[in-house]
Design a protein around this motif. Structure first.
Motif, PDB file in Angstrom:
ATOM      1  N   HIS A 162      14.190  28.043   2.853  1.00 34.82           N
ATOM      2  CA  HIS A 162      14.158  27.157   1.592  1.00 34.82           C
ATOM      3  C   HIS A 162      13.269  27.978   0.270  1.00 34.82           C
ATOM      4  O   HIS A 162      13.189  27.596  -0.823  1.00 34.82           O
ATOM      5  N   TRP A 220      14.108  19.587  -0.850  1.00 33.71           N
ATOM      6  CA  TRP A 220      15.311  19.429  -1.357  1.00 33.71           C
ATOM      7  C   TRP A 220      15.288  18.202  -2.367  1.00 33.71           C
ATOM      8  O   TRP A 220      16.148  17.706  -3.092  1.00 33.71           O
ATOM      9  N   GLN A 245      19.741  19.145   1.480  1.00 30.47           N
ATOM     10  CA  GLN A 245      20.039  20.642   1.204  1.00 30.47           C
ATOM     11  C   GLN A 245      21.389  21.071   1.875  1.00 30.47           C
ATOM     12  O   GLN A 245      21.644  22.294   1.673  1.00 30.47           O
TER      13      GLN A 245
END
Ligand SMILES: [Zn+2]
Ligand SMILES: [Zn+2]
Ligand SMILES: [Zn+2]
Length: 274
Positions: free
Chosen positions: A131, A178, A262
């Motif tokens: 991430h 996300w 995501q």
């Protein structure tokens, strides 16, 4: 790849030129034709995105040439739908810019419902494993999987800690990595928009002049943090430019929870860079 004339395109499209060119460039190199993606919101879930028949009907109803739409998909994975959800957002992929622009201007009918579209903008690249920004899973150097929902060490799909949202980007609790309203995501979008001229153009540019226009910066209402009262008659609300293609508050209309995740919307945006 960009060529400077129609003759060059015709020349390069011929198999006799293209194949040896690609072999010399890299043994694994391929050329993927350009695609033109638009987002269409609030489509009834009865629409069958995986049925070619529904796609051909969509083209016919909207006066489009057959097979000009290559692909349709739901932005949010079906598995993440809320039980009470009745509508979802889709991405339509066109093989040519002009029909996509027509849909952006006039809207379209899907399942007897008039809907409107927006061009997909490019968004910052976020790794679905760690991430962090600017790389994809294939280039990720992180040893462990990090959950995009709660930031613990497991895959996002395996999360059973969904009540404890935590964002890797900004380190804050209360939203996931996300979440499109994350301040770091918004800031990265703003930076990208400043770099990419294409993101400020509402249509896909072609030789026609109206398709080359730029849009004025959008304003969106944002709540000001509590503070000293504004002077009488003064401004009480703040506006700022948004990088989102639509107001993020709309996502609640889908039946709760963020609509993008995501492995959905974002990866689509960066499809051409894979
Ligand atoms: Zn990574
Ligand atoms: Zn988790
Ligand atoms: Zn965040």
């Amino acid at each position: 790849m960009e060529l400077d004339s129609d003759e060059a395109v015709t020349w390069f499209t011929s198999e006799k030129v293209r194949r040896p060119f690609l072999e010399k460039l890299h043994p694994a190199a391929t050329i993927r034709p350009c695609s033109y993606n638009i987002v269409v919101q609030f489509i009834p879930l009865t629409f069958r995105v995986d049925k070619a028949l529904d796609l051909r009907e969509l083209e016919e109803v909207n006066g489009l040439q057959s097979r000009v739409i290559n692909r349709v998909r739901w932005i949010k994975p079906v598995a993440r739908r809320h039980p009470s959800q009745t509508c979802g957002h889709i991405i339509l992929t066109f093989s040519a810019p002009s029909p996509a622009n027509d849909m952006l201007v006039y809207g379209l009918f899907i399942c007897h419902k008039k809907v409107y579209a927006e061009k997909c903008k490019k968004e910052p690249l976020r790794c679905l494993k760690c991430h962090n920004w600017g790389h994809m899973v294939a280039e990720c150097t992180s040893e462990a999987d990090v959950c995009g929902t709660c930031s613990q060490h497991h895959r996002t799909a395996d999360c059973d800690n969904t009540d404890h949202l935590h964002c890797v980007s900004c380190g804050a609790s209360g939203h996931s990595s996300w979440d499109r309203s994350c301040p770091v995501f918004q800031c990265k979008c703003k930076e990208l928009n400043e770099q990419l001229e294409d993101n400020s153009m509402p249509y896909f540019p072609t030789e026609e002049e109206w398709m080359q226009v730029k849009e004025p910066p959008k304003t969106v209402f944002v709540m000001q943090p509590p503070g000293p009262a504004a002077p009488a008659g003064g401004k009480t609300m703040g506006f700022r430019q948004t990088t989102l293609p639509w107001a993020s508050s709309r996502r609640h209309e889908q039946g709760g929870g963020a609509w993008a995740d995501q492995d959905g919307y974002q990866s689509q945006h960066w499809h051409s860079y894979e």
